[in-house]
Design an enzyme around this catalytic site. Sequence first.
Site, PDB file in Angstrom:
ATOM      1  N   GLY A   1       0.802  -1.100   0.141  1.00  0.00           N
ATOM      2  CA  GLY A   1      -0.039  -0.169   0.068  1.00  0.00           C
ATOM      3  C   GLY A   1       0.957   1.227   0.148  1.00  0.00           C
ATOM      4  O   GLY A   1       2.037   1.482  -0.683  1.00  0.00           O
ATOM      5  N   SER A   2       0.514   2.245   0.744  1.00  0.00           N
ATOM      6  CA  SER A   2       1.151   3.671   0.592  1.00  0.00           C
ATOM      7  C   SER A   2       2.609   3.497   1.259  1.00  0.00           C
ATOM      8  O   SER A   2       3.329   4.438   1.034  1.00  0.00           O
ATOM      9  CB  SER A   2       0.344   4.507   1.527  1.00  0.00           C
ATOM     10  OG  SER A   2      -1.058   4.529   1.004  1.00  0.00           O
TER      11      SER A   2
END
Length: 744
Positions: free
Chosen positions: A456-457
């Site tokens: 993810g981020s």
Amino acid sequence: MTKRPGDGNTGPSPGRRRAGGRASRGSAGRDDKSGPGAARASGHQTGGTPRSPGGRADGAGRPGKKGGAPRRPARTGTGTTPRKETQRKGQAGRKGTERTAAQRKQAPKGASTGKPARKKPPAGAGKKPRAGSGAPAKGGTGTTRTARPRAGTGGGSGRRPRARAAFNRRDPMKRLNMGLLAVAFVLSLFAGRLVQLQTIESGKYTEQAMRQRLQTFKLPAVRGDITDAQGHPLAMTVEARAIYADPSLIKAGKRQEIVNALASTLGLNPATLMKKISKPDTRFVYLAHGVRPDQARLITSWNYLGIGTLPEYRREYPNDSLAASVIGFVNDTGKGAAGLESSMDDVLAGQPGWQRVEISLEGQHIPMGEEQRRPPVPGHGVRLTLQRDLQFKAQEAIEQQVRATRADSGSVIVMDPRTGKLLAMASAPGFDPNRYAESDRALWGSPLVQEAYEPGSTGKVVTAAAVMEHGGVTPRTPYTVPDKIKKYDVVFHDSHPHAPERLTFGGVLAKSSNVGTIMASESINSQRLYQTLREFGFGHKTGLPLPGETPGLLKPPHQWSGTDRYPIAFGQTVSVNAVQMASVYATIANGGVRVAPTLVEGTVGENGKFTPAPAPERRQVISAQTARQISDMLEGATTNEGTAPKAQIKGYRVAGKTGTAEIVNPRCGCYDGGGYTASFAGFAPADDPRLVVQVVLQDPKRGSHYGGDAAAPVFKDVMSFALQSEKIPPTGSRAPTTEIYARN
């Protein structure tokens, strides 16, 4: 005495009485010419009328039956000798027989030769004499007796019955010789078999006998300890006992009693135990390993015949579940079955030895018997980079958060970015390696390297490094960022809906905007993005000595679809393990130099000598300037305007990044209903990074599923403890001002 004329052709007197005695030496009826010697040699009486045994002439005694046949004939050839001298050697008999035959040839037919003329014998005269009739046995050595004429045969025919050999027992010397011969034959058979056993086949039977007596026992080597960086034992070897059985000594009636006692004491399966102690033609079988000495002493006190103990060692984990996913465990057979115990079994186990001794039928060691021995070689100890106290804190924090958020699992990694040393590797839920059989087999692995997830981020820092290093992007490069963007036929969204914002690239990273990251990634091509990901460690293993490590998922650009590069830019459609992601942030914190993660600091030999592990690989991935700029931008994520204010630590500058990635739903192969991965990775002090901490929670179901809410508090808790335990003071410098919003 003159010979009576005509007596040689006449039979016995019809009126002859029953013989009442033996013939006297001086009886009439002998031939004057031949004399007594001739009569004995020929075996036939020649001359006058036969006399009765009592010395009487025929007809002088009691009248006989019809025909005058005597009841008992006189002995032929020995009529003048007493009964004691009637037996003669076979050689003399044979000579007499030959002489008589010569006389027959010389005498004319009908002459008086002492033998009647050949005439047709009367009826019954040629039949076999009855037993005891006085006929000589064939080849016998006794005297020859004349056959007793049958009653009614008549005595006027002039022919005497044929002489028959007398019945005589076998010679006792022959019987003795035959018996000795039989005994000698039997003894020769025994002697031959004895020679065969002791000479020809002696080696074969000696070997079989030795195999029956010899028993080989394994001498286990002392397994090396696993310790933390300060030498505190995480896995150690203690004295134990093995329980064995000799089924050949266990009586059938005792088996059930033994099974009942051992099964309840050792926690064994009764059916399996019964099968082991009932094996036919078996003298040794293990029943249990790693039994505590007090239990072994109890079993020995029962004095069961055929049950014994042997010294061995047992693996013990003094801290219970601490670092169990890293250390693993040793199974009942003494082999490493998970974690480092499995992957480094050759180093830890050493070389077992053996001892071969002679055992009596009663199962006792025969003193002074055959004995051979090869001593075992102890294993080497392994010293890890983990720190026990920090490991305990990390494990406690993640276990509490997994329970609080009802997450499927969670992990915490603490790493020194300068050396690549892993100081803590905690995961939850865990298991107790001392009682591994009571836990779920799915927990025996090392999820920190075996489980891959989409970062993810937290993966956006790699895109930031690529565009700043190769795309000309700076922290102040402005972007007008909407909450969604369409690429081809796919629409990508930010985590929150919002109006278009004018953000710097530093602001894009601080606010973790997916759309802003996609916009910045268009400054480089797909190949450059892929190459930067590879240089940071995506797509290949870290090299840690843990079994089952996954390299993650990173396809080459030619396998990407038209839109794959966009989710890859913000950390989706790729996967990593937890150690790989922690290494990414360690590279940023270390000025762009990637140091391969290290778990084993070295080995300890039998004499306590420490041998350090080879130095980890070091490689410059991005420039120090780019790394410094990214570090400053990551400090903005922990400010009140960023996504992780809960990661702030009072007095310290903290840099980090949150991650909230969707999990693929295996039922549909899509993201709908798959849950989320909440994560946070950061380092402190931000201006002089000494420690990196990464927290990952898989699918938290209670409370917020965002990384800033679920994972950042765990980061703060663990990082605060680590800074204190490592005695790392605050730098005292002021954090730079991060421009989040671009100026018009």
